[in-house]
Design an enzyme around this catalytic site. Structure first.
Site, PDB file in Angstrom:
ATOM      1  N   ALA A  15      39.422  25.916  39.941  1.00 35.79           N
ATOM      2  CA  ALA A  15      39.323  26.891  38.851  1.00 35.79           C
ATOM      3  C   ALA A  15      39.596  26.249  37.498  1.00 35.79           C
ATOM      4  O   ALA A  15      40.342  25.269  37.390  1.00 35.79           O
ATOM      5  CB  ALA A  15      40.320  28.022  39.096  1.00 35.79           C
ATOM      6  N   ASP A  16      39.028  26.869  36.500  1.00 43.10           N
ATOM      7  CA  ASP A  16      39.247  26.436  35.121  1.00 43.10           C
ATOM      8  C   ASP A  16      40.737  26.424  34.757  1.00 43.10           C
ATOM      9  O   ASP A  16      41.244  25.462  34.180  1.00 43.10           O
ATOM     10  CB  ASP A  16      38.475  27.407  34.214  1.00 43.10           C
ATOM     11  CG  ASP A  16      38.726  27.163  32.758  1.00 43.10           C
ATOM     12  OD1 ASP A  16      38.384  26.074  32.281  1.00 43.10           O
ATOM     13  OD2 ASP A  16      39.274  28.066  32.096  1.00 43.10           O
ATOM     14  N   ARG A  20      42.845  23.178  33.433  1.00 44.98           N
ATOM     15  CA  ARG A  20      43.325  23.114  32.036  1.00 44.98           C
ATOM     16  C   ARG A  20      44.838  23.239  31.909  1.00 44.98           C
ATOM     17  O   ARG A  20      45.446  22.601  31.068  1.00 44.98           O
ATOM     18  CB  ARG A  20      42.694  24.242  31.204  1.00 44.98           C
ATOM     19  CG  ARG A  20      41.301  23.984  30.726  1.00 44.98           C
ATOM     20  CD  ARG A  20      40.858  25.009  29.698  1.00 44.98           C
ATOM     21  NE  ARG A  20      40.899  26.371  30.176  1.00 44.98           N
ATOM     22  CZ  ARG A  20      41.771  27.303  29.807  1.00 44.98           C
ATOM     23  NH1 ARG A  20      42.696  27.026  28.907  1.00 44.98           N
ATOM     24  NH2 ARG A  20      41.744  28.522  30.312  1.00 44.98           N
ATOM     25  N   LYS A  99      47.395  35.927  38.799  1.00 42.04           N
ATOM     26  CA  LYS A  99      47.328  37.338  38.464  1.00 42.04           C
ATOM     27  C   LYS A  99      45.888  37.734  38.162  1.00 42.04           C
ATOM     28  O   LYS A  99      45.111  36.841  37.805  1.00 42.04           O
ATOM     29  CB  LYS A  99      48.234  37.673  37.271  1.00 42.04           C
ATOM     30  CG  LYS A  99      48.286  36.665  36.134  1.00 42.04           C
ATOM     31  CD  LYS A  99      47.061  36.207  35.436  1.00 42.04           C
ATOM     32  CE  LYS A  99      46.175  37.224  34.792  1.00 42.04           C
ATOM     33  NZ  LYS A  99      44.990  36.610  34.092  1.00 42.04           N
TER      34      LYS A  99
HETATM   35  N1  NAP Z   1      47.708  32.256  34.163  1.00 33.95           N
HETATM   36  C1  NAP Z   1      46.778  32.108  33.234  1.00 33.95           C
HETATM   37  O1  NAP Z   1      47.029  31.724  32.090  1.00 33.95           O
HETATM   38  C2  NAP Z   1      45.377  32.391  33.595  1.00 33.95           C
HETATM   39  C3  NAP Z   1      44.386  32.121  32.665  1.00 33.95           C
HETATM   40  C4  NAP Z   1      43.074  32.309  33.038  1.00 33.95           C
HETATM   41  C5  NAP Z   1      42.808  32.847  34.306  1.00 33.95           C
HETATM   42  N2  NAP Z   1      43.821  33.135  35.145  1.00 33.95           N
HETATM   43  C6  NAP Z   1      43.554  33.717  36.473  1.00 33.95           C
HETATM   44  O2  NAP Z   1      43.230  32.658  37.352  1.00 33.95           O
HETATM   45  C7  NAP Z   1      42.224  33.075  38.265  1.00 33.95           C
HETATM   46  C8  NAP Z   1      41.060  32.140  38.137  1.00 33.95           C
HETATM   47  O3  NAP Z   1      40.513  32.284  36.852  1.00 33.95           O
HETATM   48  P1  NAP Z   1      39.554  31.147  36.241  1.00 33.95           P
HETATM   49  O4  NAP Z   1      38.912  31.757  35.056  1.00 33.95           O
HETATM   50  O5  NAP Z   1      40.275  29.872  36.103  1.00 33.95           O
HETATM   51  O6  NAP Z   1      38.498  31.082  37.444  1.00 33.95           O
HETATM   52  P2  NAP Z   1      37.199  30.193  37.587  1.00 33.95           P
HETATM   53  O7  NAP Z   1      37.188  29.065  36.634  1.00 33.95           O
HETATM   54  O8  NAP Z   1      36.078  31.144  37.621  1.00 33.95           O
HETATM   55  O9  NAP Z   1      37.445  29.517  39.009  1.00 33.95           O
HETATM   56  C9  NAP Z   1      37.547  30.214  40.178  1.00 33.95           C
HETATM   57  C10 NAP Z   1      37.278  29.220  41.305  1.00 33.95           C
HETATM   58  O10 NAP Z   1      37.188  29.987  42.489  1.00 33.95           O
HETATM   59  C11 NAP Z   1      36.282  29.356  43.379  1.00 33.95           C
HETATM   60  N3  NAP Z   1      35.374  30.410  43.896  1.00 33.95           N
HETATM   61  C12 NAP Z   1      35.264  30.760  45.197  1.00 33.95           C
HETATM   62  N4  NAP Z   1      34.378  31.730  45.348  1.00 33.95           N
HETATM   63  C13 NAP Z   1      33.889  32.014  44.133  1.00 33.95           C
HETATM   64  C14 NAP Z   1      32.920  32.908  43.666  1.00 33.95           C
HETATM   65  N5  NAP Z   1      32.291  33.757  44.486  1.00 33.95           N
HETATM   66  N6  NAP Z   1      32.665  32.940  42.351  1.00 33.95           N
HETATM   67  C15 NAP Z   1      33.321  32.119  41.501  1.00 33.95           C
HETATM   68  N7  NAP Z   1      34.261  31.231  41.899  1.00 33.95           N
HETATM   69  C16 NAP Z   1      34.528  31.167  43.201  1.00 33.95           C
HETATM   70  C17 NAP Z   1      35.555  28.284  42.630  1.00 33.95           C
HETATM   71  O11 NAP Z   1      36.064  27.047  43.087  1.00 33.95           O
HETATM   72  P3  NAP Z   1      35.196  26.023  43.972  1.00 33.95           P
HETATM   73  O12 NAP Z   1      33.792  26.066  43.428  1.00 33.95           O
HETATM   74  O13 NAP Z   1      35.866  24.731  43.719  1.00 33.95           O
HETATM   75  O14 NAP Z   1      35.276  26.466  45.399  1.00 33.95           O
HETATM   76  C18 NAP Z   1      35.949  28.498  41.184  1.00 33.95           C
HETATM   77  O15 NAP Z   1      36.107  27.314  40.471  1.00 33.95           O
HETATM   78  C19 NAP Z   1      41.919  34.543  37.918  1.00 33.95           C
HETATM   79  O16 NAP Z   1      42.694  35.386  38.720  1.00 33.95           O
HETATM   80  C20 NAP Z   1      42.373  34.651  36.475  1.00 33.95           C
HETATM   81  O17 NAP Z   1      42.767  35.963  36.114  1.00 33.95           O
HETATM   82  C21 NAP Z   1      45.081  32.910  34.816  1.00 33.95           C
END
Ligand code: NAP
Length: 324
Positions: A15-16, A20, A99
């Protein structure tokens, strides 16, 4: 558990946020190590392990079967959180999940029940709670900085266009529940548990996709209120304020605070404006420490699961109350 032991964490999905913020922050946390990273494609997993260490793994189930993984970090899209948490718990792993943990109270209850049955730690990754600035604000307020608190207000909003993912792939756009989670959790931090929903609103889906904006009015058992607003097609805003009987305060960048930012608390009281510099802190690093200490030393896991249930209850209530 021997002194100097580290919690070996496997990561489910490249995940992003993991690239990061979360995984870079673990370099400063001696209690954890990345032992494996799983992706749907081995190439993406390798990109992560080249930078953060651990074994690259193709497939999430394959990671859960590994003996060198004590716990998993789940930064998957929200709709996959509960499914993969249940699988990880069934495989005997502690879980730190991003979350919002669950999209319904029923799902949260199912996962918490399994964690309790298996004697495993389940924690929701609300990193901002682990920044010392909020404890400082609470102490200042308890010491009478703004008199008696009457109202809490908070906003979290981000622009529509997300940055590209690691490797240049187009990013998944964040959804409203992902941003609403911050003000809703912060209201519980400042006004306590047992918040009820007096009203909520959600703008219907628009030209760019699902619902872009929402707001909620919450009431604490003692009658104090929280006004919250959140959105995913907004100029960036991440802050909260408290309005008391003798003054008011405001903290900007309160939820996504960079490690190198010195937070500044703005206080207005008796016609005077002052600023209080708060300490820098590493909330992602601290959160990993709290998770690892609890898992390694068998601390009481209950506060973490109770927090998940209380938050999911509130989210459910906001969803039911929302006018569209
Ligand atoms: N704590 C914080 O500051 C913070 C900030 C932003 C987001 N978040 C949370 O972290 C989580 C991830 O957010 P993100 O924006 O980082 O996610 P993202 O970049 O979209 O990454 C999600 C990862 O999940 C995997 N995945 C598996 N099935 C998927 C599908 N059907 N569609 C898309 N991805 C899929 C992929 O990994 P693979 O391709 O490697 O399998 C993808 O890289 C969310 O719950 C978000 O609310 C938290």
């Amino acid at each position: 558990m021997s002194a100097g032991a580290r919690l070996r964490i496997g990561v489910l999905g490249c995940a992003d946020i993991a690239w990061r913020r979360t995984l870079p922050s673990w370099r400063h946390q001696p209690l954890v190590e990345v032992s494996a990273v799983a992706s749907r494609t081995l190439e993406r997993a390798r990109r992560f392990t080249d930078r953060f260490g651990g074994a690259p793994v193709e497939g999430y189930e394959e990671l859960l079967a590994r003996d060198d993984v004590d716990a998993v970090y789940v930064p998957l899209p929200p709709e996959l959180h509960v499914e993969w948490t249940l699988r990880a718990l069934a495989a005997g792993k502690h879980v730190l999940c991003e979350k919002p943990f669950a999209t319904s109270l029923a799902d949260a209850q199912k996962a918490v029940a399994l964690a309790r049955e298996r004697g495993l730690l389940l924690m929701e990754g609300f990193m901002f709670l682990h920044h010392s600035q909020h404890a400082r604000v609470r102490r200042l307020v308890a010491d009478g900085l703004i008199g008696e608190v009457q109202l809490f207000f908070a906003e979290f909003g981000i622009p529509l266009r997300p940055a590209p993912q690691p490797g240049g792939a187009p990013a998944r756009a964040s959804t409203l529940p992902e941003v609403a989670a911050y003000p809703l959790r912060a209201a519980q931090l400042f006004l306590g548990p047992g918040l009820r929903v007096a009203g909520a609103q959600e703008r219907p889906a628009g030209a760019h996709g699902p619902s872009p904006a929402g707001s909620a009015l919450l009431v604490a058992p003692d009658g104090r209120a929280a006004q919250l607003a959140y959105g995913v097609e907004h100029a960036y805003l991440s802050g909260y304020g408290l309005w008391g009987s003798e003054g008011r305060l405001r903290l900007e960048r309160a939820f996504s605070t960079p490690d190198d930012l010195t937070p500044v608390l703005r206080v207005e009281r008796g016609g005077e404006v002052s600023e209080i510099a708060l300490d820098r802190d590493r909330h992602f690093t601290n959160m990993a420490g709290v998770f690892a200490r609890a898992a390694l030393h068998g601390e009481d896991f209950a506060p973490h699961t109770e927090a998940i249930l209380e938050h999911a209850r509130l989210v459910d209530e906001v969803d039911r109350a929302a006018l569209h």
